[in-house]
Design a protein around this motif. Sequence first.
Motif, PDB file in Angstrom:
ATOM      1  N   ARG A 334       0.742  -1.269   0.104  1.00  0.00           N
ATOM      2  CA  ARG A 334       0.026  -0.050   0.109  1.00  0.00           C
ATOM      3  C   ARG A 334       1.011   1.274   0.142  1.00  0.00           C
ATOM      4  O   ARG A 334       1.777   1.424   0.787  1.00  0.00           O
ATOM      5  CB  ARG A 334      -0.807   0.056   1.280  1.00  0.00           C
ATOM      6  N   ASP A 337       0.320   6.069   3.604  1.00  0.00           N
ATOM      7  CA  ASP A 337      -0.812   6.509   4.438  1.00  0.00           C
ATOM      8  C   ASP A 337      -0.356   7.351   5.672  1.00  0.00           C
ATOM      9  O   ASP A 337      -0.970   6.991   6.620  1.00  0.00           O
ATOM     10  CB  ASP A 337      -1.555   5.142   4.787  1.00  0.00           C
ATOM     11  N   ARG A 360      -4.320  13.747   4.702  1.00  0.00           N
ATOM     12  CA  ARG A 360      -3.768  12.421   5.042  1.00  0.00           C
ATOM     13  C   ARG A 360      -3.731  11.384   3.987  1.00  0.00           C
ATOM     14  O   ARG A 360      -4.684  11.645   2.868  1.00  0.00           O
ATOM     15  CB  ARG A 360      -4.546  11.723   6.219  1.00  0.00           C
ATOM     16  N   MET A 431      -8.120   0.653  -1.737  1.00  0.00           N
ATOM     17  CA  MET A 431      -8.512   0.438  -0.298  1.00  0.00           C
ATOM     18  C   MET A 431     -10.294   0.920  -0.489  1.00  0.00           C
ATOM     19  O   MET A 431     -10.317   2.100  -1.220  1.00  0.00           O
ATOM     20  CB  MET A 431      -8.003   1.144   0.593  1.00  0.00           C
ATOM     21  N   GLU A 433     -12.288   2.442   1.947  1.00  0.00           N
ATOM     22  CA  GLU A 433     -12.499   2.886   3.332  1.00  0.00           C
ATOM     23  C   GLU A 433     -13.162   4.128   3.718  1.00  0.00           C
ATOM     24  O   GLU A 433     -13.132   4.650   4.698  1.00  0.00           O
ATOM     25  CB  GLU A 433     -10.871   2.732   3.992  1.00  0.00           C
ATOM     26  N   ASP A 457     -10.864   2.326   9.048  1.00  0.00           N
ATOM     27  CA  ASP A 457     -11.391   3.724   8.592  1.00  0.00           C
ATOM     28  C   ASP A 457     -12.850   3.737   8.181  1.00  0.00           C
ATOM     29  O   ASP A 457     -13.700   4.767   8.575  1.00  0.00           O
ATOM     30  CB  ASP A 457     -10.696   4.524   7.412  1.00  0.00           C
ATOM     31  N   ARG A 467     -11.632   6.806  15.431  1.00  0.00           N
ATOM     32  CA  ARG A 467     -11.162   5.471  15.892  1.00  0.00           C
ATOM     33  C   ARG A 467     -10.081   5.553  17.063  1.00  0.00           C
ATOM     34  O   ARG A 467      -9.978   4.424  17.284  1.00  0.00           O
ATOM     35  CB  ARG A 467     -10.355   4.640  14.575  1.00  0.00           C
TER      36      ARG A 467
HETATM   37 MG    MG Z   1      -7.077   3.066   6.739  1.00  0.00          MG
END
Ligand code: MG
Length: 580
Positions: A334, A337, A360, A431, A433, A457, A467
């Motif tokens: 990935r 992130d 982000r 992803m 999310e 997420d 979270r």
């Molecule tokens: Mg995530």
Amino acid sequence: MQRLQGIAVSPGVAIGEALVVDNEGFRIPRRFLPRDAVDEELGRLDRALAAAAAEVQRNRDRVQTQLGDEYAAIFTAHLQMLNDRRLREEIVDLIRNRHYSPEYAVSRSLRRYAKAFQEIEGEYMSERANDIFDIEKRILRNLLGQRREELSQVTSPVLVLARNLTPSETANLNPQFVLGLATEVGGPGSHTAIVAEGLGIPAVVGIGGFLTDVSGGDTVIVDGDQGMVILSPDEETLARYRHEVEEQRSLATKLERLRELPAETTDGQRIQLLGNIEFPAEVHQCLDRGADGIGLYRTEFLYLGRDDDPSEDAHHAAYAEVAETMADHPVVIRTLDLGADKLRTLPDPEDERNPFLGLRSIRLALKNRDMFRTQLRAILRASAHGNIRLMFPLIGTLMELRQAKMVLADAMEDLEEAGIAFDRDMKVGMMVEVPAAVVMMDMFVHEVDFFSIGTNDLIQYCLAVDRSNKDVASLYTAADPAVLRLIQMAINSANKAGVPISMCGQMCGSPMYTMLLLGLGLRSMSVTPSAVPEIKRVCRTVAIDQCQRVAEHALKLDNARDIKTYLKEELTKVFPEFPV
Ligand code: MG
Ligand code: PEP
């Protein structure tokens, strides 16, 4: 004995000595002194007390000149305590007769006083307790000075108890010595929690203030299954938990036998079971536990814990190592992130009021093209070494995905021109999310080779629940019917279009959800390495039509509590011994 309830984030039970890391990151050790060191240590204590008193005196004089006597009185009280003969005698007694280190003796004595004040009702008294903690810190600062120790340097078995740990601090813990972890703050989906689980360290977060009730060296139990921390347990509790640790060991041995067996349901449906990693070294844990590949490599951990950006070669070395070790097993890398709780330094609140909604992940990558391109080139180069797939995080719109793919296409062109080898057919996925991506799945299916649902997420954005915040942790749950519907929509859209879909959020590492997810049509899951055997065992014990009935029923329920109760009941029917 004192029981504290927090949030269970990494399973398992740990029993051992506390290592207390206070707000300022001081490690308060319990070191027993050799007999011949006592005089020297008493000298160190006196120097620290004198230095602390001198600091307070300077503060008092300054405040007196600037604000007057009334304010200076606070420091006069501190000074009186620092010069208090009885207090010094008490500390000296612990050093001389019990051979405690000065740090431990200071901490122990002052915390006892602070606790006594805390137990007396009234704001005035609790403020006095805070004054005592302040004095404790001042003396410790003078005692520890440059000797402040790094958590990563721990060399004897401990349970780390801290106000908070960043994901990178957690990542640097050595699981050989850090047996358990408990923090005052933190939520169920925080990356600190995820990293602890990745390292296989039992952990409880979001306990609220408790560090003042414990001293370094006290015996502590961290129960990562029930979210409980027990300070100074009695003999009976200790015996019960020791028995539990033994049982867990024998269950782990049983599960080890599954390593070579496939995750296949009783009616012959093969499930792909992959592992999530943060560091190249974790690939061995995935292989040892019989994972089919890596379903999520969180590469942002390459950036954390260092001051400069990693070079293309540093990226490449990490990815090539993972790809080569995994041989022809798939490895999903990935792209970075970073942001939100994964940061090197905290941003100015003026710049980032809502970090999880701000700059982000893919947004940050698209704004920092050079940094992004460096990583993409490295991933492409590594694709020549194994079965690498690339995945973009936090995609919310088609335009974002297209921009990311354009940067990738540019990087490919550059490598092509330079004659550098890479896999031209490398699969590119995203992803799922952000709820917007679920809603737009019928369009995304035409633009990617695969999907992976990031429930960590997805839950927070679906339910508007941070979270990593303990105060709203009870609202953060994968069992919410709205979350389940989003997951169902995502799986259905992908399956209908014939685009592979997996899940790499923490949800699928919990056996409670395995039947539900299989019933919803999921055939690939990526979990924390330690969860691979358990999830495999559930897969190998159930049939798809049985799972479909579970999913159907769960989706008819209208609240998270009933859904959880139902799923636990169904799992218990299959595995009476699972600690659900
Ligand atoms: Mg995530
Ligand atoms: C997720 O959001 O579910 C996920 C796997 O990514 P991360 O936890 O790194 O945000």
